[in-house]
Design an enzyme around this catalytic site. Structure first.
Site, PDB file in Angstrom:
ATOM      1  N   GLY A 278     -86.826 -20.912 -22.357  1.00 23.46           N
ATOM      2  CA  GLY A 278     -86.230 -20.500 -21.096  1.00 23.46           C
ATOM      3  C   GLY A 278     -86.159 -21.545 -20.018  1.00 23.46           C
ATOM      4  N   GLU A 320     -90.237 -22.684 -27.414  1.00 21.96           N
ATOM      5  CA  GLU A 320     -88.945 -22.395 -28.042  1.00 21.96           C
ATOM      6  C   GLU A 320     -87.772 -22.858 -27.178  1.00 21.96           C
ATOM      7  OE1 GLU A 320     -89.148 -18.198 -28.561  1.00 21.96           O
ATOM      8  OE2 GLU A 320     -90.700 -18.284 -30.109  1.00 21.96           O
ATOM      9  N   ARG A 323     -81.521 -23.809 -25.045  1.00 21.39           N
ATOM     10  CA  ARG A 323     -80.614 -24.342 -24.041  1.00 21.39           C
ATOM     11  C   ARG A 323     -81.042 -25.742 -23.594  1.00 21.39           C
ATOM     12  NH1 ARG A 323     -78.549 -21.029 -19.646  1.00 21.39           N
ATOM     13  NH2 ARG A 323     -80.192 -19.568 -20.197  1.00 21.39           N
ATOM     14  N   TYR A 364     -72.896 -13.624 -16.142  1.00 26.85           N
ATOM     15  CA  TYR A 364     -74.127 -13.956 -15.425  1.00 26.85           C
ATOM     16  C   TYR A 364     -73.896 -14.573 -14.042  1.00 26.85           C
ATOM     17  CZ  TYR A 364     -76.214 -13.864 -20.151  1.00 26.85           C
ATOM     18  OH  TYR A 364     -76.628 -13.522 -21.405  1.00 26.85           O
ATOM     19  N   CYS A 391     -56.018 -11.743 -19.916  1.00 24.19           N
ATOM     20  CA  CYS A 391     -55.496 -10.710 -19.018  1.00 24.19           C
ATOM     21  C   CYS A 391     -56.638 -10.007 -18.285  1.00 24.19           C
ATOM     22  CB  CYS A 391     -54.651  -9.713 -19.805  1.00 24.19           C
ATOM     23  SG  CYS A 391     -53.126 -10.422 -20.434  1.00 24.19           S
ATOM     24  N   GLU A 392     -57.387 -10.781 -17.512  1.00 31.91           N
ATOM     25  CA  GLU A 392     -58.499 -10.285 -16.707  1.00 31.91           C
ATOM     26  C   GLU A 392     -58.575 -11.133 -15.446  1.00 31.91           C
ATOM     27  OE1 GLU A 392     -60.716  -7.836 -17.226  1.00 31.91           O
ATOM     28  OE2 GLU A 392     -60.138  -7.270 -19.259  1.00 31.91           O
TER      29      GLU A 392
END
Length: 463
Positions: A278, A320, A323, A364, A391-392
């Site tokens: 994290g 761990e 990212r 996010y 289309c958003e």
């Protein structure tokens, strides 16, 4: 007009007033090394290169959009984590960030372990030759078939997440005549300063067994009751994209307290503790991530101090990072399709990808940087929003950025720090084709995950 409706005004697109966004950078052509991978640079002509390769040549050969992964940088970051923690600890790469057979081979060669959280991730790991004993299996709802696959393969750890899973795994391991090593995932009640959806250690969420409510200690009792399970230690993960190690220190203190409680009640000292991952990376110049050596020293120090205070032997520490290894090693390369100026508001820059290759901004509120990479420019900065072709109206890649006023269709843009989660979370929304992943190293590029084709989509649609 309906009372529940309102006319769209200038704030409809969440346009920020001056002072709410960062001021334009002094040099639009500069590339902040915090945000870009190690081999990214501008050549004598102002074109961005990575691994010695011109981004225009990459676009011409492989098309856009494309994820461009710097192999040398990936390996260097993996080694930095391995070396920071040393031979007395284990570094597990969190495969959910991005996984492919090439990445698994790099991890194996650099001496890292791997954690997976699905049958698909496990299949990729095994197919690429990662030794099963160096794999840990995560997940809050592992099926019997998934657990059977893991036990049969011989994975090194299964991280248990519920009472039901304890019984499920115990029966499967007994049926295969195996004593399966396990960790118990606990929620330690630490508030991680991150987005709600990626904070994982507060009480009201789906992961783990509560420390404060007694569920964690009850899980220990249940695991110890099964001869087919070997309890190796405790696992804790407090969230993602975290810059402050204080939360990890609190988590470590509480986990060590649990280890002491287990010793006092059952007369055993568990040999392992996994503090999860994290740790954050720099998506923009405002971010200030910690170096692996600093993180290792902080975590190792607090575990040793707490264990000494509790008269416990210091357990083997695991972490761990996912990212933190792969995130900064890649950028996504796009071609500009349209440039739309909205007077008094901003300029919308549409590229040939979007939320199908990077959902994180929409999901996010993630912030990213962006740069013109096919050339330099001396034009004035313009406040821009880089958007995709879906289309958003929420199809946004970079919410607020400054790009040169002479930006034009056909220019190439790159969004850095997209190595983590972007390809993993990519979709076929609007039947978009997922981009390829290119690995670049020493002047050569190769496809490690190919671009999807229309034939791929039609093959799954059996009609």
């Amino acid at each position: 007009m309906s009372r529940s409706a309102h006319p769209a005004g200038p704030r409809h697109g969440d346009v920020l007033t001056e002072g709410h966004y960062q001021a334009p950078p002094s040099d639009l052509n500069a590339l902040d090394p915090k945000v870009w991978s190690a081999t990214v640079a501008r050549d004598a002509h102002g074109v961005v290169t990575v691994g010695g390769l011109d981004v225009r040549a990459l676009a011409a050969e492989f098309g856009t959009p494309a994820y461009v992964l710097d192999e040398a940088d990936f390996r260097a970051r993996a080694r930095a984590w391995r070396d920071a923690f040393g031979p007395g600890a284990d570094v597990y790469y969190a495969g959910k960030a991005f996984l492919s057979k090439a990445v698994v081979r790099w991890l194996h060669e650099e001496g890292l372990n791997l954690d997976v959280c699905s049958p698909g991730e496990l299949a990729v790991a095994l197919a690429a030759g990662m030794p099963a004993e160096r794999i840990a299996l995560h997940g809050n709802n592992k099926s019997a078939a998934e657990l059977e696959q893991a036990v049969k393969a011989g994975v090194g750890h299964v991280v248990l997440d519920s009472y039901q899973e304890i019984e499920r795994l115990a029966a499967i391991a007994a049926g295969q005549g195996v004593r399966q090593p396990v960790l118990i995932r606990v929620t330690v009640g630490v508030e991680a300063h991150t987005h709600e959806f990626i904070a994982t250690a507060h009480e009201d969420q789906k992961f783990g067994l509560s420390l404060t409510g007694g569920a964690a200690l009850e899980a220990v009792r249940r695991v110890l009751a099964h001869d087919s399970l070997e309890l190796r230690g405790i696992h804790s993960h407090i969230g993602s994209q975290i810059f402050d190690t204080a939360g990890f220190e609190v988590a470590a203190r509480r986990v060590v307290g649990l280890l002491a409680g287990i010793r006092d009640e059952y007369g055993i000292e568990l040999p392992e503790i996994d503090l999860g991952g994290g740790l954050g990376i720099a998506y923009t110049s405002e971010d200030d991530p910690r170096e692996p050596a600093e993180i290792a020293a902080a975590l190792d120090g607090i575990v040793r101090r707490e264990c000494a205070a509790a008269r416990l032997a210091a357990p083997r520490l695991s972490v761990e990072p996912g990212r933190a290894i792969v995130g900064p090693t890649a950028f996504t390369l796009y071609e500009v399709g349209t440039v739309k100026h909205l007077d008094g508001l901003r300029t919308y820059v549409s590229v040939d990808g979007g939320m199908s290759d990077n959902i994180r901004t929409a999901l996010y509120d993630a912030e990213y940087s962006v740069a013109l990479v096919s050339r330099t420019s001396t034009a004035a900065p313009m406040l821009s929003r880089v958007v995709g072709k879906h289309c958003e109206s929420g199809d946004i890649l970079v919410r607020d950025a400054f790009l040169p006023e002479d930006l034009a269709p056909g220019d190439l843009l790159a969004v850095p720090a997209t190595g983590a989660y972007c390809r993993s979370m990519a979709s076929n929304y609007n039947h978009a084709l997922k981009p390829p992943v290119l690995a670049v190293l020493d002047g050569r590029a190769r496809v490690i995950v190919r671009r999807e084709t229309e034939e791929d989509l039609l093959r799954l649609d059996i009609g």
